[in-house]
Design a protein around this motif. Sequence first.
Motif, PDB file in Angstrom:
ATOM      1  N   PRO A   1      44.492 -10.228  85.283  1.00 25.55           N
ATOM      2  CA  PRO A   1      42.914 -11.817  85.689  1.00 25.55           C
ATOM      3  C   PRO A   1      45.123 -12.972  85.786  1.00 25.55           C
ATOM      4  CG  PRO A   1      43.218 -11.449  83.428  1.00 25.55           C
ATOM      5  CD  PRO A   1      44.398 -10.373  83.891  1.00 25.55           C
ATOM      6  N   THR A   2      45.769 -12.683  85.621  1.00 25.41           N
ATOM      7  CA  THR A   2      47.291 -14.313  85.623  1.00 25.41           C
ATOM      8  C   THR A   2      47.649 -13.691  87.460  1.00 25.41           C
ATOM      9  OG1 THR A   2      48.786 -13.153  85.267  1.00 25.41           O
ATOM     10  CG2 THR A   2      47.294 -14.088  83.802  1.00 25.41           C
ATOM     11  N   VAL A   3      47.053 -12.965  87.678  1.00 25.70           N
ATOM     12  CA  VAL A   3      47.779 -12.645  89.593  1.00 25.70           C
ATOM     13  C   VAL A   3      46.661 -12.888  90.778  1.00 25.70           C
ATOM     14  CG1 VAL A   3      47.971 -10.969  90.965  1.00 25.70           C
ATOM     15  CG2 VAL A   3      48.765 -10.398  88.293  1.00 25.70           C
ATOM     16  N   ASP A   4      47.051 -14.096  91.289  1.00 30.86           N
ATOM     17  CA  ASP A   4      46.127 -14.584  92.104  1.00 30.86           C
ATOM     18  C   ASP A   4      46.195 -13.614  93.152  1.00 30.86           C
ATOM     19  OD1 ASP A   4      45.090 -15.903  94.251  1.00 30.86           O
ATOM     20  OD2 ASP A   4      47.266 -17.484  95.003  1.00 30.86           O
ATOM     21  N   PRO A   5      44.538 -13.374  92.801  1.00 29.91           N
ATOM     22  CA  PRO A   5      43.581 -12.654  93.669  1.00 29.91           C
ATOM     23  C   PRO A   5      43.698 -12.478  95.246  1.00 29.91           C
ATOM     24  CG  PRO A   5      41.890 -14.774  93.090  1.00 29.91           C
ATOM     25  CD  PRO A   5      43.462 -14.857  92.595  1.00 29.91           C
ATOM     26  N   GLY A   6      44.698 -13.864  95.983  1.00 35.77           N
ATOM     27  CA  GLY A   6      44.753 -14.225  97.540  1.00 35.77           C
ATOM     28  C   GLY A   6      43.366 -14.215  98.492  1.00 35.77           C
ATOM     29  N   ASP A   7      43.475 -14.951  99.421  1.00 37.83           N
ATOM     30  CA  ASP A   7      43.132 -15.470 100.181  1.00 37.83           C
ATOM     31  C   ASP A   7      41.321 -14.570 100.870  1.00 37.83           C
ATOM     32  OD1 ASP A   7      44.948 -16.916 100.056  1.00 37.83           O
ATOM     33  OD2 ASP A   7      45.278 -17.087 102.096  1.00 37.83           O
ATOM     34  N   LEU A   8      41.967 -13.233 101.316  1.00 33.42           N
ATOM     35  CA  LEU A   8      40.569 -12.954 101.414  1.00 33.42           C
ATOM     36  C   LEU A   8      40.279 -11.512  99.939  1.00 33.42           C
ATOM     37  CD1 LEU A   8      41.833 -10.997 105.051  1.00 33.42           C
ATOM     38  CD2 LEU A   8      40.703 -13.560 104.184  1.00 33.42           C
ATOM     39  N   ARG A   9      38.908 -11.052 100.162  1.00 32.96           N
ATOM     40  CA  ARG A   9      37.841 -10.372  98.969  1.00 32.96           C
ATOM     41  C   ARG A   9      38.190  -9.092 100.108  1.00 32.96           C
ATOM     42  NH1 ARG A   9      33.515 -12.640  94.989  1.00 32.96           N
ATOM     43  NH2 ARG A   9      33.176 -11.289  94.090  1.00 32.96           N
ATOM     44  N   TYR A  10      37.631  -9.230 101.312  1.00 28.60           N
ATOM     45  CA  TYR A  10      36.635  -7.569 101.759  1.00 28.60           C
ATOM     46  C   TYR A  10      37.769  -7.936 102.968  1.00 28.60           C
ATOM     47  CZ  TYR A  10      32.921  -9.337  98.877  1.00 28.60           C
ATOM     48  OH  TYR A  10      32.632  -9.863  97.574  1.00 28.60           O
ATOM     49  N   ALA A  11      37.367  -6.186 102.892  1.00 24.13           N
ATOM     50  CA  ALA A  11      38.000  -5.289 104.472  1.00 24.13           C
ATOM     51  C   ALA A  11      37.505  -6.396 105.639  1.00 24.13           C
ATOM     52  CB  ALA A  11      37.516  -4.000 104.272  1.00 24.13           C
ATOM     53  N   SER A  12      36.055  -6.013 105.499  1.00 23.04           N
ATOM     54  CA  SER A  12      35.238  -7.155 106.635  1.00 23.04           C
ATOM     55  C   SER A  12      36.103  -8.484 106.933  1.00 23.04           C
ATOM     56  CB  SER A  12      33.609  -7.142 106.159  1.00 23.04           C
ATOM     57  OG  SER A  12      33.541  -8.523 104.645  1.00 23.04           O
ATOM     58  N   GLU A  13      36.736  -9.176 105.955  1.00 19.47           N
ATOM     59  CA  GLU A  13      37.304 -10.608 105.835  1.00 19.47           C
ATOM     60  C   GLU A  13      38.585 -10.016 107.103  1.00 19.47           C
ATOM     61  OE1 GLU A  13      37.416 -13.556 103.055  1.00 19.47           O
ATOM     62  OE2 GLU A  13      36.213 -11.534 101.805  1.00 19.47           O
ATOM     63  N   LEU A  14      39.849  -8.916 106.593  1.00 19.96           N
ATOM     64  CA  LEU A  14      40.747  -8.538 106.746  1.00 19.96           C
ATOM     65  C   LEU A  14      40.451  -8.597 108.619  1.00 19.96           C
ATOM     66  CD1 LEU A  14      43.695  -8.329 106.664  1.00 19.96           C
ATOM     67  CD2 LEU A  14      42.644  -5.048 105.325  1.00 19.96           C
ATOM     68  N   ILE A  15      39.556  -7.494 108.659  1.00 13.61           N
ATOM     69  CA  ILE A  15      39.096  -6.993 110.267  1.00 13.61           C
ATOM     70  C   ILE A  15      39.283  -8.160 110.700  1.00 13.61           C
ATOM     71  CG2 ILE A  15      37.517  -5.977 112.031  1.00 13.61           C
ATOM     72  CD1 ILE A  15      36.008  -4.303 109.444  1.00 13.61           C
ATOM     73  N   GLY A  16      38.495  -9.509 110.847  1.00 11.51           N
ATOM     74  CA  GLY A  16      38.863 -10.530 111.473  1.00 11.51           C
ATOM     75  C   GLY A  16      40.158 -11.206 111.433  1.00 11.51           C
ATOM     76  N   LEU A  17      40.858 -11.167 110.851  1.00 11.23           N
ATOM     77  CA  LEU A  17      42.173 -11.458 110.571  1.00 11.23           C
ATOM     78  C   LEU A  17      43.076 -10.850 111.459  1.00 11.23           C
ATOM     79  CD1 LEU A  17      44.252 -13.132 108.296  1.00 11.23           C
ATOM     80  CD2 LEU A  17      45.819 -10.983 109.206  1.00 11.23           C
ATOM     81  N   ILE A  18      42.638  -9.953 111.734  1.00  5.59           N
ATOM     82  CA  ILE A  18      43.753  -8.444 112.515  1.00  5.59           C
ATOM     83  C   ILE A  18      43.298  -8.672 113.970  1.00  5.59           C
ATOM     84  CG2 ILE A  18      44.957  -6.007 113.004  1.00  5.59           C
ATOM     85  CD1 ILE A  18      43.571  -5.116 110.153  1.00  5.59           C
ATOM     86  N   LYS A  19      42.290  -8.513 113.995  1.00  3.09           N
ATOM     87  CA  LYS A  19      42.219  -9.193 115.459  1.00  3.09           C
ATOM     88  C   LYS A  19      42.214 -10.025 115.881  1.00  3.09           C
ATOM     89  CE  LYS A  19      36.770  -6.898 115.307  1.00  3.09           C
ATOM     90  NZ  LYS A  19      36.041  -7.201 115.885  1.00  3.09           N
ATOM     91  N   GLY A  20      42.478 -11.707 115.220  1.00  5.20           N
ATOM     92  CA  GLY A  20      43.114 -12.706 115.994  1.00  5.20           C
ATOM     93  C   GLY A  20      44.682 -12.538 115.300  1.00  5.20           C
ATOM     94  N   VAL A  21      45.444 -11.381 115.405  1.00  5.41           N
ATOM     95  CA  VAL A  21      47.005 -11.612 116.008  1.00  5.41           C
ATOM     96  C   VAL A  21      47.043 -10.337 116.468  1.00  5.41           C
ATOM     97  CG1 VAL A  21      48.670 -10.203 114.508  1.00  5.41           C
ATOM     98  CG2 VAL A  21      47.041 -10.921 112.918  1.00  5.41           C
ATOM     99  N   GLY A  22      46.471  -9.471 117.553  1.00 12.41           N
ATOM    100  CA  GLY A  22      46.735  -8.320 117.989  1.00 12.41           C
ATOM    101  C   GLY A  22      45.644  -7.603 118.160  1.00 12.41           C
TER     102      GLY A  22
END
Length: 284
Positions: A114-135
């Motif tokens: 629980p001390t590890v930072d869970p990061g900025d995104l939680r779900y695969a669906s959010e990662l898809i949006g980020l990937i589309k923004g890169v290329g």
Amino acid sequence: MTKISDLLAAGPTYSFEFFPPKTDEAARELEKTVSELQPLEPSFVSVTYGAGGSTRDRTRDVVTHIQQDAGITAMAHLTCIAHTRQQLVSLLEEYRAAGIENILALAGDPPADPTVDPGDLRYASELIGLIKGVGNFAIGVAAHPELHPRSGGDRVADRDYLAAKLGQADFAITQFFFEPEPYFRMLDELADRGSDKPVLPGIMPVTNAGQVKRFAELAGAEFPPVLAERFAAVADDPAAVRALGVDIATDLCAELLDYGVPGLHFYTLNRSTASREIYANLGL
Ligand SMILES: Cc1cc2nc3c(=O)[nH]c(=O)nc-3n(C[C@H](O)[C@H](O)[C@H](O)COP(=O)(O)OP(=O)(O)OC[C@H]3O[C@@H](n4cnc5c(N)ncnc54)[C@H](O)[C@@H]3O)c2cc1C
């Protein structure tokens, strides 16, 4: 190179999944496996990513090496949990620069600590949006015919999330399964939600019954009791276990091909023999 979405549009694909090796010896073993699978002319291969970024560089290096040096279209798995947006963008930019055009977008497992930072995104669906923004990547997602291990058994919500995620992506690859019904039922449930994107079935040939039963428990896939009994009957004979595993996987693949699946994706565990035997049995 090639986008998997284009390969899928052209007919059934045959693909293999590897994990990034940890030692020099394991790296040599994977090298041998890739060269043994090359004559089968795989449509593409994919390389897993350790949750939290534990294999970040190794995954990138293996994907890039296979695509650039072996000339096989390679897809990088990428999990977003426990990463910052900037870490994900940097890695995707490296892939883009290396000519990698296919990404499997995954959430990954939440950190046990629980001390590890869970990061900025939680779900695969959010990662898809980020990937589309890169290329301009072709984007795949994970599908679980026997429900996502974190679904809590809520079938309707599980399928709603999956249909929404797949709607943003180009294709899905399933967790492995041993009987086709859960896969067919999932396709019906996706069709009910208006989703018709290709869903590649994941095939895990059983070469060691105890090991696969453990994997199945972790992945939320049922190891059917009738199969467990068949394996138990030959448990003392490793060669017979392997042969039975190949026969069972061959029958499953034949049934899936008859049904008209968009392709077959083999979980290889970095070995080639079982996949090559199934290919031969199917006359591919
Ligand atoms: C083909 C394949 C390859 C894989 N490769 C890897 C790999 O390389 N590395 C690795 O670590 N794991 C891998 N996995 C395992 C998979 O990533 C794990 O199951 C992981 O825990 C979840 O990732 P996901 O992308 O399936 O999650 P998601 O699709 O994000 O779903 C996670 C959970 O959240 C729920 N959910 C989704 N959206 C929402 C929302 N908006 N609100 C509330 N709940 C929501 C889902 O129903 C699900 O229960 C793979 C699985 C498959 C099938």
